[in-house]
Design a protein around this motif. Structure first.
Motif, PDB file in Angstrom:
ATOM      1  N   LYS A   5       0.860  -1.173   0.139  1.00 29.93           N
ATOM      2  CA  LYS A   5      -0.125   0.143  -0.163  1.00 29.93           C
ATOM      3  C   LYS A   5       0.756   1.503  -0.153  1.00 29.93           C
ATOM      4  O   LYS A   5       0.545   2.307  -0.678  1.00 29.93           O
ATOM      5  N   ARG A   6       1.869   1.343   0.809  1.00 28.29           N
ATOM      6  CA  ARG A   6       2.896   2.573   0.958  1.00 28.29           C
ATOM      7  C   ARG A   6       3.590   2.639  -0.549  1.00 28.29           C
ATOM      8  O   ARG A   6       3.654   3.767  -0.963  1.00 28.29           O
ATOM      9  N   MET A   9       0.914   4.274  -2.769  1.00 26.93           N
ATOM     10  CA  MET A   9       1.109   5.484  -2.472  1.00 26.93           C
ATOM     11  C   MET A   9       2.032   6.271  -3.112  1.00 26.93           C
ATOM     12  O   MET A   9       2.010   7.641  -3.441  1.00 26.93           O
ATOM     13  N   HIS A  13       2.064   9.579  -5.516  1.00 30.87           N
ATOM     14  CA  HIS A  13       2.892  10.789  -5.312  1.00 30.87           C
ATOM     15  C   HIS A  13       3.966  11.259  -6.162  1.00 30.87           C
ATOM     16  O   HIS A  13       3.977  12.327  -6.847  1.00 30.87           O
ATOM     17  N   TYR A  31      -5.879   8.269 -11.158  1.00 27.79           N
ATOM     18  CA  TYR A  31      -6.501   7.669 -10.080  1.00 27.79           C
ATOM     19  C   TYR A  31      -7.748   8.118  -9.758  1.00 27.79           C
ATOM     20  O   TYR A  31      -8.270   9.176  -9.747  1.00 27.79           O
ATOM     21  N   THR A  33      -9.470   5.791  -6.876  1.00 23.98           N
ATOM     22  CA  THR A  33      -9.420   6.032  -5.428  1.00 23.98           C
ATOM     23  C   THR A  33      -8.970   7.128  -4.690  1.00 23.98           C
ATOM     24  O   THR A  33      -8.111   7.868  -5.153  1.00 23.98           O
ATOM     25  N   ILE A  34      -9.673   7.395  -3.696  1.00 26.64           N
ATOM     26  CA  ILE A  34      -9.677   8.673  -3.143  1.00 26.64           C
ATOM     27  C   ILE A  34      -7.935   8.558  -2.471  1.00 26.64           C
ATOM     28  O   ILE A  34      -7.423   9.690  -2.510  1.00 26.64           O
ATOM     29  N   ASN A  35      -7.526   7.560  -2.041  1.00 29.89           N
ATOM     30  CA  ASN A  35      -6.394   7.802  -1.305  1.00 29.89           C
ATOM     31  C   ASN A  35      -5.144   7.951  -2.486  1.00 29.89           C
ATOM     32  O   ASN A  35      -4.319   9.062  -2.165  1.00 29.89           O
ATOM     33  N   GLN A  36      -5.278   6.951  -3.606  1.00 22.56           N
ATOM     34  CA  GLN A  36      -4.211   7.427  -4.460  1.00 22.56           C
ATOM     35  C   GLN A  36      -4.515   8.716  -5.222  1.00 22.56           C
ATOM     36  O   GLN A  36      -3.448   9.272  -5.406  1.00 22.56           O
ATOM     37  N   SER A  38      -5.468  11.403  -3.897  1.00 19.05           N
ATOM     38  CA  SER A  38      -4.921  12.489  -2.681  1.00 19.05           C
ATOM     39  C   SER A  38      -3.232  12.522  -2.779  1.00 19.05           C
ATOM     40  O   SER A  38      -2.821  13.592  -2.756  1.00 19.05           O
ATOM     41  N   GLN A  39      -2.801  11.351  -2.799  1.00 17.40           N
ATOM     42  CA  GLN A  39      -1.385  11.342  -2.899  1.00 17.40           C
ATOM     43  C   GLN A  39      -0.950  11.993  -4.452  1.00 17.40           C
ATOM     44  O   GLN A  39       0.169  12.758  -4.283  1.00 17.40           O
TER      45      GLN A  39
END
Length: 55
Positions: A5-6, A9, A13, A31, A33-36, A38-39
């Motif tokens: 996961k890290r 991400m 970034h 992307y 997905t919200i996490n990716q 956001s990165q």
């Protein structure tokens, strides 16, 4: 699992940073997905700031 996961991400970034340095629009984020996303946007914003400092 946490390392994968890290890595994803970090990769998002880095790709956002590269897009920002290249002058691409933030709407070009690939992307969903919200996490990716956001990165990616975080990297993009960082690059935009760096571009201003370099100019």
């Amino acid at each position: 699992m946490k390392r994968q996961k890290r890595d994803r991400m970090e990769r998002a970034h880095q790709r956002g940073y590269q897009a920002g340095i290249a002058g691409r629009s933030k709407e070009m984020c690939p992307y969903q997905t919200i996490n990716q996303r956001s990165q990616w946007l975080g990297g993009w914003r960082e690059a935009i700031g760096d571009r201003v400092l370099l100019a």
